[in-house]
Design an enzyme around this catalytic site. Structure first.
Site, PDB file in Angstrom:
ATOM      1  N   LYS A  21       0.837  -1.198   0.000  1.00  0.00           N
ATOM      2  CA  LYS A  21       0.000   0.000   0.000  1.00  0.00           C
ATOM      3  C   LYS A  21       0.874   1.251   0.000  1.00  0.00           C
ATOM      4  O   LYS A  21       0.581   2.234  -0.690  1.00  0.00           O
ATOM      5  CB  LYS A  21      -0.932  -0.008   1.220  1.00  0.00           C
ATOM      6  N   SER A  22       1.960   1.213   0.763  1.00  0.00           N
ATOM      7  CA  SER A  22       2.862   2.365   0.817  1.00  0.00           C
ATOM      8  C   SER A  22       3.413   2.698  -0.565  1.00  0.00           C
ATOM      9  O   SER A  22       3.428   3.860  -0.990  1.00  0.00           O
ATOM     10  CB  SER A  22       4.027   2.077   1.781  1.00  0.00           C
ATOM     11  N   ARG A  26       2.572   5.844  -3.598  1.00  0.00           N
ATOM     12  CA  ARG A  26       3.675   6.603  -4.194  1.00  0.00           C
ATOM     13  C   ARG A  26       3.731   6.428  -5.706  1.00  0.00           C
ATOM     14  O   ARG A  26       3.957   7.391  -6.447  1.00  0.00           O
ATOM     15  CB  ARG A  26       4.999   6.178  -3.531  1.00  0.00           C
ATOM     16  N   GLY A  97      -4.424   8.478   6.045  1.00  0.00           N
ATOM     17  CA  GLY A  97      -3.471   9.493   6.444  1.00  0.00           C
ATOM     18  C   GLY A  97      -2.413   9.737   5.385  1.00  0.00           C
ATOM     19  O   GLY A  97      -1.991  10.873   5.148  1.00  0.00           O
ATOM     20  N   SER A 170       6.746  10.758   8.894  1.00  0.00           N
ATOM     21  CA  SER A 170       7.544  10.957   7.687  1.00  0.00           C
ATOM     22  C   SER A 170       6.671  11.344   6.504  1.00  0.00           C
ATOM     23  O   SER A 170       7.179  11.795   5.469  1.00  0.00           O
ATOM     24  CB  SER A 170       8.314   9.674   7.364  1.00  0.00           C
ATOM     25  N   GLN A 171       5.362  11.169   6.631  1.00  0.00           N
ATOM     26  CA  GLN A 171       4.454  11.510   5.530  1.00  0.00           C
ATOM     27  C   GLN A 171       4.529  12.993   5.174  1.00  0.00           C
ATOM     28  O   GLN A 171       4.327  13.362   4.007  1.00  0.00           O
ATOM     29  CB  GLN A 171       3.019  11.119   5.891  1.00  0.00           C
ATOM     30  N   SER A 197      10.949   6.555  11.194  1.00  0.00           N
ATOM     31  CA  SER A 197      10.439   5.956   9.951  1.00  0.00           C
ATOM     32  C   SER A 197      11.230   6.402   8.737  1.00  0.00           C
ATOM     33  O   SER A 197      10.678   6.751   7.695  1.00  0.00           O
ATOM     34  CB  SER A 197       8.945   6.279   9.775  1.00  0.00           C
ATOM     35  N   ASP A 312       3.876  -0.118  11.893  1.00  0.00           N
ATOM     36  CA  ASP A 312       2.691  -0.838  11.442  1.00  0.00           C
ATOM     37  C   ASP A 312       2.678  -2.306  11.841  1.00  0.00           C
ATOM     38  O   ASP A 312       1.610  -2.928  11.868  1.00  0.00           O
ATOM     39  CB  ASP A 312       2.548  -0.720   9.922  1.00  0.00           C
ATOM     40  N   LYS A 339      -2.561   6.893  14.999  1.00  0.00           N
ATOM     41  CA  LYS A 339      -2.912   6.166  13.777  1.00  0.00           C
ATOM     42  C   LYS A 339      -4.441   6.162  13.645  1.00  0.00           C
ATOM     43  O   LYS A 339      -5.110   7.068  14.126  1.00  0.00           O
ATOM     44  CB  LYS A 339      -2.341   4.752  13.831  1.00  0.00           C
TER      45      LYS A 339
END
Length: 437
Positions: A21-22, A26, A97, A170-171, A197, A312, A339
């Site tokens: 998903k990460s 991206r 998020g 870090s987002q 992260s 996570d 979260k």
């Protein structure tokens, strides 16, 4: 709300893990920012991925679903113009998020009003790092009370010097790294506190490089971003998700052998450390040359687990710790409180309902293991996909049934979870209907 009753059973077999998903977020963002058509394949669609697609649409980026090279997965043909615009007045981020924090700086490039809205816990998740930047630049924005969503932006980010804390998410860093290369001038992003992260920033940098964006950094504390860059279109595959793999590797350690396919051993995902942590606890996780990882049953022991770069996977590791000999301490986990729910409070409360011995700490958990197993009982998923999936794994070591209220929340990241759970031998039925999942 869906309530599932799980009858304890060992899981064993093979599972093809969802794509990351990460990396999915991206990849489709970078493809959308390119001038031209790109193909992003091997996407495991979920509520969070749908949220990012809605936001791309709001920014004037079009996409169509095309046949995937992999069964059960989605491929997207994404067409971008190399820039963004406020094609719609509102961008709905759902409960994601990542979507919200990645998209806000892009929304601040539009030069026209754009409102970001969200649902559930996302409405109140912190955005102060961005608000501080907007205040310094004089960019107009409006929020609900206490800085909550909806957030309306009306202005344009300026190139130059940026400062961000590194210990919130870090987002925020990734969000700026997506947007700032599109500005005319150069920018410098300085991290003002210890970076947590870091691996997630690595994922962003690797994806940007794949699409032609060059960013130099000094030990992850300063990022030099040349302006006037252009994203390059292409055809790319999304790699497997180590955060979802964690559930099955723990399940294999607690039950029967489970093999996870679809992984990259060279992945930059911080959650890949789950195999190392399980082995450090006495588990038996092995890797094949293909990238497949197999966990076989093992008696495990308590250790210290540092959550700073792998938040996570902490909920499911807490499950493993709850039946490991000795004591496990989870440290540097304070960010789990912001979260989808407060995951430290949630896992302590729900595991204790099942008969575990978990003490909540300000920045982590102290878990006294019970190798003899847990009792079972009724628990709540807290509208958090990782809590629901972790509690499902906990059922393996319970003597009585585990009833999970709110089990449908897995749709957020892993809609096929219950199907994969039953394919591996899990026994669950929907309460009120008696139907097997």
């Amino acid at each position: 709300m869906t309530t599932l009753k799980i009858t304890p059973a060992k899981l064993t077999g093979n599972v093809c893990v969802p794509s990351s998903k990460s990396m999915g977020h991206r990849e489709i963002i970078c493809a959308g920012l390119a001038d031209g058509s790109s193909i992003v394949d091997n996407i495991s669609m979920s509520a969070d991925m749908e949220a990012t697609l809605r936001c791309l649409d709001a920014l004037g980026i079009s996409f169509t679903r095309v046949p995937s090279a992999r069964e059960g997965r989605t491929a997207l043909a994404i067409s971008g113009s190399g820039t963004v615009r406020a094609a719609k007045s509102c961008a709905d981020c759902g409960e994601s998020g990542s979507t919200l924090r990645f998209m806000i700086p892009l929304g601040a490039l539009c030069g026209a009003p754009l409102t970001f809205k969200g649902h559930g816990k996302l409405v109140e998740r912190p955005l102060k790092a961005y608000y501080d930047i907007f205040d310094r630049q004089g960019l107009h924005y409006e929020t609900a009370a206490a800085g909550h969503l909806p957030l309306t932006l009306d202005g344009v980010l300026q190139s130059g010097a940026y400062q961000l804390p590194g210990n919130v998410s870090s987002q925020f860093i990734s969000g700026l790294l997506f947007a700032l290369p599109l500005l005319a001038g150069d920018s410098l992003v300085t991290i003002t506190s210890p970076l947590e992260s870091q691996s997630y920033v690595d994922l962003t940098l690797s994806c940007l490089a794949k699409y032609g964006i060059v960013i130099e950094h000094e030990n992850y504390l300063k990022y030099h971003i040349r302006g006037g860059q252009k994203y390059r279109s292409g055809k790319n595959m999304v790699e497997g998700d180590w955060s979802q793999t964690a559930f099955w590797l723990v399940a294999g350690t607690l039950g029967g052998a489970v093999t996870c396919a679809g992984l990259s051993s060279g992945s930059l995902q911080g959650d890949r450390v789950v195999a190392e942590i399980i082995n450090r606890m006495g588990g038996k996780v092995t890797a094949a040359v293909t990238g497949d990882h197999t966990a076989t049953p093992a008696a495990t022991k308590g250790v210290v687990i540092d959550a700073a770069d792998c938040p996570d996977i902490i909920p499911v590791l807490a499950v493993l710790a709850s039946v490991s000999a000795g004591t496990t301490e989870i440290i540097n986990a304070g960010r789990l409180r912001i979260k989808e729910c407060d995951r430290l409070t949630a896992m302590a409360a729900e595991l204790n309902k099942l008969g575990a011995d978990v003490t909540e700490l300000p920045e982590g958990l102290l878990i006294k293991g019970k190798p003899e197993g847990l009792q079972g009982g009724t628990v709540d998923a807290w509208n958090d996909h990782r809590i629901a999936m972790s509690l499902a794994v906990a059922s393996i070591v319970c003597r009585e049934a585990v009833v999970i209220n709110g089990s449908e929340c897995v749709q957020k990241s892993y809609p096929e979870f219950w199907q994969d759970f039953t394919t591996l031998g899990g026994q669950c039925e929907t309460m009120g209907t008696g139907e097997s999942v």
